[in-house]
Design a protein around this motif. Structure first.
Motif, PDB file in Angstrom:
ATOM      1  N   GLN A  21       0.824  -1.209   0.000  1.00  0.00           N
ATOM      2  CA  GLN A  21       0.000   0.000   0.000  1.00  0.00           C
ATOM      3  C   GLN A  21       0.861   1.264   0.000  1.00  0.00           C
ATOM      4  N   HIS A  22       1.912   1.263   0.799  1.00  0.00           N
ATOM      5  CA  HIS A  22       2.795   2.434   0.896  1.00  0.00           C
ATOM      6  C   HIS A  22       3.396   2.772  -0.460  1.00  0.00           C
ATOM      7  N   GLU A  23       3.929   1.773  -1.154  1.00  0.00           N
ATOM      8  CA  GLU A  23       4.597   2.038  -2.438  1.00  0.00           C
ATOM      9  C   GLU A  23       3.604   2.379  -3.533  1.00  0.00           C
ATOM     10  N   THR A  24       2.457   1.718  -3.548  1.00  0.00           N
ATOM     11  CA  THR A  24       1.444   2.052  -4.553  1.00  0.00           C
ATOM     12  C   THR A  24       0.933   3.473  -4.347  1.00  0.00           C
ATOM     13  N   ASP A  25       0.747   3.871  -3.087  1.00  0.00           N
ATOM     14  CA  ASP A  25       0.317   5.245  -2.804  1.00  0.00           C
ATOM     15  C   ASP A  25       1.294   6.264  -3.388  1.00  0.00           C
ATOM     16  N   HIS A  26       2.589   5.984  -3.288  1.00  0.00           N
ATOM     17  CA  HIS A  26       3.588   6.905  -3.837  1.00  0.00           C
ATOM     18  C   HIS A  26       3.315   7.205  -5.312  1.00  0.00           C
ATOM     19  N   LEU A  27       2.881   6.218  -6.055  1.00  0.00           N
ATOM     20  CA  LEU A  27       2.674   6.391  -7.491  1.00  0.00           C
ATOM     21  C   LEU A  27       1.438   7.221  -7.801  1.00  0.00           C
ATOM     22  N   HIS A  28       0.616   7.451  -6.771  1.00  0.00           N
ATOM     23  CA  HIS A  28      -0.586   8.263  -6.931  1.00  0.00           C
ATOM     24  C   HIS A  28      -0.465   9.607  -6.224  1.00  0.00           C
ATOM     25  N   GLY A  29       0.746   9.953  -5.813  1.00  0.00           N
ATOM     26  CA  GLY A  29       0.969  11.255  -5.200  1.00  0.00           C
ATOM     27  C   GLY A  29       0.577  11.328  -3.740  1.00  0.00           C
ATOM     28  N   ILE A  30       0.497  10.185  -3.055  1.00  0.00           N
ATOM     29  CA  ILE A  30       0.088  10.137  -1.652  1.00  0.00           C
ATOM     30  C   ILE A  30       1.277   9.736  -0.789  1.00  0.00           C
ATOM     31  N   LEU A  31       1.549  10.509   0.251  1.00  0.00           N
ATOM     32  CA  LEU A  31       2.571  10.170   1.233  1.00  0.00           C
ATOM     33  C   LEU A  31       1.909   9.557   2.462  1.00  0.00           C
ATOM     34  N   TYR A  32       2.662   8.763   3.198  1.00  0.00           N
ATOM     35  CA  TYR A  32       2.077   8.095   4.362  1.00  0.00           C
ATOM     36  C   TYR A  32       1.553   9.098   5.397  1.00  0.00           C
ATOM     37  N   LEU A  33       2.132  10.301   5.445  1.00  0.00           N
ATOM     38  CA  LEU A  33       1.657  11.304   6.394  1.00  0.00           C
ATOM     39  C   LEU A  33       0.222  11.734   6.104  1.00  0.00           C
ATOM     40  N   ASP A  34      -0.220  11.580   4.861  1.00  0.00           N
ATOM     41  CA  ASP A  34      -1.606  11.912   4.519  1.00  0.00           C
ATOM     42  C   ASP A  34      -2.588  11.015   5.265  1.00  0.00           C
ATOM     43  N   LYS A  35      -2.151   9.805   5.614  1.00  0.00           N
ATOM     44  CA  LYS A  35      -3.008   8.828   6.278  1.00  0.00           C
ATOM     45  C   LYS A  35      -2.651   8.640   7.747  1.00  0.00           C
ATOM     46  N   ALA A  36      -1.695   9.397   8.232  1.00  0.00           N
ATOM     47  CA  ALA A  36      -1.170   9.184   9.580  1.00  0.00           C
ATOM     48  C   ALA A  36      -2.079   9.769  10.654  1.00  0.00           C
ATOM     49  N   GLU A  37      -1.986   9.198  11.856  1.00  0.00           N
ATOM     50  CA  GLU A  37      -2.556   9.802  13.054  1.00  0.00           C
ATOM     51  C   GLU A  37      -1.625  10.944  13.446  1.00  0.00           C
ATOM     52  N   LEU A  38      -2.065  12.188  13.240  1.00  0.00           N
ATOM     53  CA  LEU A  38      -1.160  13.325  13.386  1.00  0.00           C
ATOM     54  C   LEU A  38      -0.592  13.451  14.800  1.00  0.00           C
ATOM     55  N   ARG A  39      -1.350  13.049  15.801  1.00  0.00           N
ATOM     56  CA  ARG A  39      -0.850  13.152  17.172  1.00  0.00           C
ATOM     57  C   ARG A  39       0.242  12.122  17.455  1.00  0.00           C
ATOM     58  N   SER A  40       0.409  11.165  16.571  1.00  0.00           N
ATOM     59  CA  SER A  40       1.430  10.136  16.787  1.00  0.00           C
ATOM     60  C   SER A  40       2.787  10.518  16.214  1.00  0.00           C
ATOM     61  N   ILE A  41       2.859  11.568  15.408  1.00  0.00           N
ATOM     62  CA  ILE A  41       4.102  11.902  14.713  1.00  0.00           C
ATOM     63  C   ILE A  41       5.236  12.097  15.713  1.00  0.00           C
ATOM     64  N   ALA A  42       6.351  11.436  15.424  1.00  0.00           N
ATOM     65  CA  ALA A  42       7.523  11.519  16.299  1.00  0.00           C
ATOM     66  C   ALA A  42       8.779  11.606  15.449  1.00  0.00           C
ATOM     67  N   CYS A  43       9.746  12.392  15.918  1.00  0.00           N
ATOM     68  CA  CYS A  43      11.041  12.383  15.255  1.00  0.00           C
ATOM     69  C   CYS A  43      11.709  11.040  15.555  1.00  0.00           C
ATOM     70  N   ASN A  44      12.668  10.661  14.742  1.00  0.00           N
ATOM     71  CA  ASN A  44      13.303   9.357  14.909  1.00  0.00           C
ATOM     72  C   ASN A  44      13.882   9.167  16.302  1.00  0.00           C
ATOM     73  N   GLU A  45      14.457  10.232  16.857  1.00  0.00           N
ATOM     74  CA  GLU A  45      15.085  10.120  18.176  1.00  0.00           C
ATOM     75  C   GLU A  45      14.047   9.819  19.257  1.00  0.00           C
ATOM     76  N   GLU A  46      12.917  10.525  19.222  1.00  0.00           N
ATOM     77  CA  GLU A  46      11.872  10.271  20.210  1.00  0.00           C
ATOM     78  C   GLU A  46      11.225   8.911  19.987  1.00  0.00           C
ATOM     79  N   TYR A  47      11.052   8.550  18.725  1.00  0.00           N
ATOM     80  CA  TYR A  47      10.485   7.229  18.443  1.00  0.00           C
ATOM     81  C   TYR A  47      11.378   6.131  19.017  1.00  0.00           C
TER      82      TYR A  47
END
Length: 230
Positions: free
Chosen positions: A173-199
């Motif tokens: 799903q992730h790679e197919t979305d790329h071909l349609h102009g969709i990034l995973y952040l478009d589908k993400a739970e925004l309150r869950s976003i974390a920088c790599n260090e915090e993750y």
């Protein structure tokens, strides 16, 4: 969940081929295009013979090399600045058994997909953290279909279809979305976003329960799996 239609790429077939030839002529691996570049927000051109057979095989091989070098489990042509519906997938990473079991993560042999489409099989979705080579430094929880059917074309022009579940379905799903102009952040739970260090410091557990409780998202989901539309 629905998204605005991405505009089609303005590249002509000749421009796509020129871009590919420049990439193949370079002695070094190309960088992965980052979020903010227009090519990641365009509907890539369906592959319909813009490249010669040899060029297509070379492009797929170069994409595989970039994917391994990153490293990642998938790469779409737009991530190299090429607005063409071609992607490569492979997951051979060693994974902790407990993580693999919870995430239903199994090895995925290398393959390339052209003009892919996926369809959810049933209403069940899985919710886990994921990242993207084109969104450097961030992770976020994304709810995706747990099971999908993928219809695509192979590099030799044959039509193919297969069913995937768990982490393999997530990669598809992730790679197919790329071909349609969709990034995973478009589908993400925004309150869950974390920088790599915090993750890495706080939320790198097999599931998402701790992050869910602390950050306040997906309050109806305690396990990382739930039923309902995407």
């Amino acid at each position: 969940m629905t998204f605005p239609l991405s505009p089609p790429t303005p590249y002509s077939a000749a421009q796509i081929r020129d871009t590919v030839q420049m990439l193949l002529a370079s002695p070094v691996l190309p960088p992965v295009v980052q979020a903010g570049h227009p090519v990641l927000r365009q509907h890539a051109a369906p592959y319909d013979g813009q490249l010669g057979d040899g060029e297509l095989k070379q492009l797929i091989q170069r994409m595989r090399e970039v994917m391994h070098n990153a490293p990642g489990v998938g790469l779409a042509a737009p991530q190299l600045g090429i607005p063409l519906q071609v992607a490569v997938l492979e997951d051979k990473f060693d994974t902790d058994p407990d993580v693999a079991e919870l995430r239903d993560r199994r090895p995925l042999d290398f393959f390339a997909i052209l003009n892919p489409r996926y369809t959810g099989l049933g209403a069940a979705v899985a919710s886990f953290y994921e990242g993207c080579l084109s969104v450097h430094g961030l992770q976020a929880v994304v709810s995706r279909y747990r099971d999908v059917r993928l219809d695509y074309e192979t590099a030799d022009g044959s039509s193919a279809s297969a069913e995937y579940r768990g982490w393999q379905a997530r990669i598809v799903q992730h790679e197919t979305d790329h071909l349609h102009g969709i990034l995973y952040l478009d589908k993400a739970e925004l309150r869950s976003i974390a920088c790599n260090e915090e993750y890495s410091a706080r939320w790198a557990e097999p599931g998402i329960v701790q992050a869910q409780e602390a950050l306040g998202f997906l309050s109806d989901d305690r396990t990382g799996l739930r039923a309902g539309p995407e």
